[in-house]
Design a protein around this motif. Sequence first.
Motif, short mmCIF file in Angstrom:
data_model
loop_
_atom_site.label_atom_id
_atom_site.label_comp_id
_atom_site.label_asym_id
_atom_site.label_seq_id
_atom_site.Cartn_x
_atom_site.Cartn_y
_atom_site.Cartn_z
N THR A 7 50.27 35.43 64.70
CA THR A 7 49.39 34.75 63.75
C THR A 7 50.12 33.51 63.26
O THR A 7 51.29 33.29 63.58
CB THR A 7 49.08 35.65 62.54
N LEU A 8 49.44 32.72 62.45
CA LEU A 8 50.07 31.54 61.87
C LEU A 8 51.34 31.92 61.10
O LEU A 8 52.34 31.21 61.14
CB LEU A 8 49.06 30.83 60.95
N VAL A 55 47.93 35.18 71.19
CA VAL A 55 47.25 34.58 70.03
C VAL A 55 45.76 34.65 70.30
O VAL A 55 45.26 34.02 71.24
CB VAL A 55 47.69 33.12 69.81
N THR A 57 42.54 33.28 69.70
CA THR A 57 42.14 31.97 69.18
C THR A 57 40.96 32.05 68.22
O THR A 57 40.79 31.14 67.40
CB THR A 57 41.80 31.00 70.34
N ASN A 60 42.65 33.20 64.94
CA ASN A 60 43.72 32.28 64.52
C ASN A 60 43.38 30.84 64.90
O ASN A 60 44.13 30.17 65.59
CB ASN A 60 45.04 32.70 65.18
N GLN A 61 42.23 30.38 64.43
CA GLN A 61 41.77 29.05 64.79
C GLN A 61 42.71 27.95 64.30
O GLN A 61 42.88 26.94 64.98
CB GLN A 61 40.35 28.83 64.27
N ASP A 62 43.36 28.15 63.16
CA ASP A 62 44.31 27.15 62.65
C ASP A 62 45.48 26.99 63.61
O ASP A 62 45.91 25.87 63.90
CB ASP A 62 44.83 27.53 61.26
N LEU A 63 45.99 28.10 64.09
CA LEU A 63 47.12 28.08 65.01
C LEU A 63 46.72 27.44 66.34
O LEU A 63 47.45 26.60 66.88
CB LEU A 63 47.65 29.50 65.22
#
Length: 126
Positions: A7-8, A55, A57, A60-63
């Motif tokens: 995660t981020l 990940v 996506t 965890n769109q920010d990452l």
Amino acid sequence: MATVDLTLDTFEDIVTKEGIVLVDFWAEWCGPCKRFGPIFDQSSENHPDVVHAKVDTEANQDLAGQFGITAIPTLMAFRDGIMVYNRAGAMAGPDLQSLVTAVEGLDMDEVRKQVAEHSASEHAEG
């Protein structure tokens, strides 16, 4: 070794460690991701010394955005905290094995030298 979900919050801690980290950016709805998943999982069993991380996506769109992920699956390889591979598209098992072998064989002193030279030339241009 099983795969690790990133995660981020956990990404930097995992990829900046010494050694090799493979990161698979994927999503549940992605057909090629589903086909690549078992290949990636098998690689984690074959290479317990290599961290295999995933990940999601969607979760965890920010990452994903931070790394400019526009196509999935995207595979990244880090060694000693330095990204040494970044490509979209599923891989066959032998190709993933070849990638692991190539990353293991890198001369990291040379890689660090190239990163430093690239960084210096960017600063000189900017």
